[in-house]
Design an enzyme around this catalytic site. Structure first.
Site, PDB file in Angstrom:
ATOM      1  N   TRP A 146       0.850  -1.189   0.000  1.00  9.80           N
ATOM      2  CA  TRP A 146       0.000   0.000   0.000  1.00  9.80           C
ATOM      3  C   TRP A 146       0.891   1.247   0.000  1.00  9.80           C
ATOM      4  CZ3 TRP A 146      -1.380   3.041   4.746  1.00  9.80           C
ATOM      5  CH2 TRP A 146      -2.310   4.059   4.457  1.00  9.80           C
ATOM      6  N   PRO A 148       1.969  -0.545  11.672  1.00 12.98           N
ATOM      7  CA  PRO A 148       2.476  -0.750  13.033  1.00 12.98           C
ATOM      8  C   PRO A 148       3.411   0.359  13.508  1.00 12.98           C
ATOM      9  CG  PRO A 148       3.597  -2.213  11.496  1.00 12.98           C
ATOM     10  CD  PRO A 148       2.461  -1.574  10.738  1.00 12.98           C
ATOM     11  N   TYR A 176      -5.045  -0.548  -4.575  1.00 15.73           N
ATOM     12  CA  TYR A 176      -3.755   0.109  -4.388  1.00 15.73           C
ATOM     13  C   TYR A 176      -3.197   0.544  -5.748  1.00 15.73           C
ATOM     14  CZ  TYR A 176      -3.748  -1.926   0.350  1.00 15.73           C
ATOM     15  OH  TYR A 176      -4.068  -2.290   1.637  1.00 15.73           O
TER      16      TYR A 176
END
Length: 336
Positions: free
Chosen positions: A22, A208, A55
Site C-alpha cells: 500500500w 504498526p 492500491y
C-alpha cells in the site's frame, strides 16, 4: 530470519512480518525499487505478501505479481482485498455485492499471475449489501478454488461475529481481520481483539509504525523531512496528520528511545515488535521504499519485550494513545 504464526484457528502459517505494498508499488516507488524490496523480503524469510486491487488503481497487484514471478507458489501466502472501486467508478464498481466480488477476484488473479490467493479480504464492511449476499459470494470464491481462506479488514466486533457465523453456516473459514494497530493507535483492543480471540480470528495489522511517526524521524518543532510521507499529499499525508498536529506526541515518541536502546532496537523495530506482543496478532505488515528498510524491520521478528518495558511504553505514551473502539466503525462508508 522471520518467525511464523498460525492465522486464526486455521492450519495456515504466515510470516509474522508480512510485506505490504500500500502507498508504494505503482505509485511512490519506482518499479525496479519495488522489485528489489520484494526480493529483500524473500531473502529475509518473508513468505506472506499483502496487497489490494485498489492500491495504485490495480498497479500494485501487477507489480507484486511480476516481483513474485518464478517463485514456488506453494511456498508463498498471497493476500489481496476487494471493496473500493478500481474501474470507472460505476454503480457496481465497488462494495461487496456478488457481482463486484466475483468480477474482482478474477481481475486480481490475472494481475497477480496466480490461480488462487491464500487470503481474500473484504477491504471494508459494505452497509449497502446484505451480509448474507457477501458471505455467499465469498463461499463460492472458496469453493471455486480461487481463494483458500477469507478475511476482513476494519470490521467492528459485531460485524466480525455476524460474518463468522454466516461463514460457518456456509462451510468456509473466516480467519482474519486487518485493522490499523500500533502503540499509538489501539482502538481494536477493547472490543475487536476479545471477540476475535473467542472466534479463532487473528489480526493482520497495518501501519504498526503509525505511518512512520514511531520511527522518530518527525521531530517536535522541526520542519517535516523532505520526501517523507507527511509531505506527500498522495501518499498518506492526511492520515499521518492526526499525530503530527500534536507536538506532545512527537516528544513522547522521542522519549521511547531509551526503551529501544535497552532492547538493542531502533524505534521502528520497537514499534513492530510491540504489536507482535499481542497474542491475537498473527502478523505486522511492513512496507518499504528501499530494500534496506525491509532488512532492518524484520529484526523485530522474535523479539520479546519484558512486561516492565511494556508498562514503561504505556507510561511514556500516556494519553497520546488513541483507543476509542468507535473509531473502527468510522472507517467503513455508510453508502457507496
Amino acid at each position: 530470519m522471520v518467525n511464523y504464526r498460525s492465522l486464526g484457528s486455521s492450519g495456515l502459517k504466515i510470516s509474522e512480518i508480512t510485506y505490504g505494498n500500500w502507498l508504494t508499488h505503482g505509485s511512490q516507488v519506482e518499479k525496479d525499487a519495488a522489485l528489489a524490496c520484494v526480493h529483500a523480503a524473500l531473502d529475509a524469510g518473508i513468505t506472506s505478501f499483502d496487497t489490494a486491487d485498489v492500491y495504485a488503481n490495480t498497479r500494485a497487484e501487477k507489480v507484486l505479481g511480476k516481483a513474485l514471478k518464478g517463485q514456488r507458489r506453494q511456498s508463498l501466502e498471497i493476500f489481496t482485498k476487494v471493496y473500493w472501486p478500481t474501474g470507472p467508478q460505476g454503480p457496481n464498481d465497488s462494495g461487496l455485492s456478488r457481482k463486484h466480488i466475483l468480477e474482482s477476484i478474477d481481475g486480481s488473479l490475472e494481475r497477480l499471475r496466480t490461480d488462487y490467493v491464500d487470503l481474500y479480504q473484504a477491504h471494508r464492511y459494505d452497509h449497502s449489501t446484505p451480509l448474507e449476499e457477501t458471505m455467499q459470494a465469498f463461499a463460492d470464491v472458496v469453493r471455486s478454488g480461487k481463494a483458500l481462506y477469507i478475511g476482513v479488514s476494519e470490521w467492528t466486533a459485531d460485524q466480525i461475529r455476524a460474518g463468522h457465523a454466516l461463514a460457518k453456516d456456509l462451510g468456509f473459514q473466516l480467519i482474519s481481520n486487518q485493522p490499523q494497530y500500533s502503540a499509538l493507535y489501539r482502538v481494536i483492543e477493547g472490543e475487536v481483539v476479545p471477540a476475535s480471540a473467542e472466534l479463532g480470528v487473528s489480526q493482520i495489522v497495518w501501519s504498526p509504525i503509525a505511518q512512520g511517526v514511531l520511527t522518530g524521524k518527525y521531530l517536535p518543532g522541526q520542519p517535516l523531512p523532505e520526501g517523507s510521507r507527511a509531505t506527500d499529499e498522495k501518499g498518506g499525508a492526511k492520515m499521518i496528520a492526526r499525530f503530527l498536529d500534536k507536538p506532545e506526541v512527537l516528544q513522547r515518541v522521542q522519549d521511547l528511545r531509551p526503551v529501544a536502546d535497552e532492547l538493542g532496537l531502533s524505534l521502528a523495530q520497537l514499534a513492530v515488535a510491540w504489536v507482535l506482543q499481542n497474542e491475537n496478532v498473527a502478523a505486522a505488515i511492513i512496507g518499504a521504499s528501499r530494500p534496506e528498510q525491509v532488512t532492518e524491520n524484520v529484526k523485530a521478528s522474535g523479539v520479546e519485550i519484558p512486561s516492565e518495558l511494556l508498562n514503561r511504553i504505556d507510561e511514556i505514551l500516556g494519553d497520546s494513545v488513541i483507543s476509542d473502539p468507535a473509531e473502527t466503525a468510522k472507517s467503513s462508508p455508510k453508502s457507496r
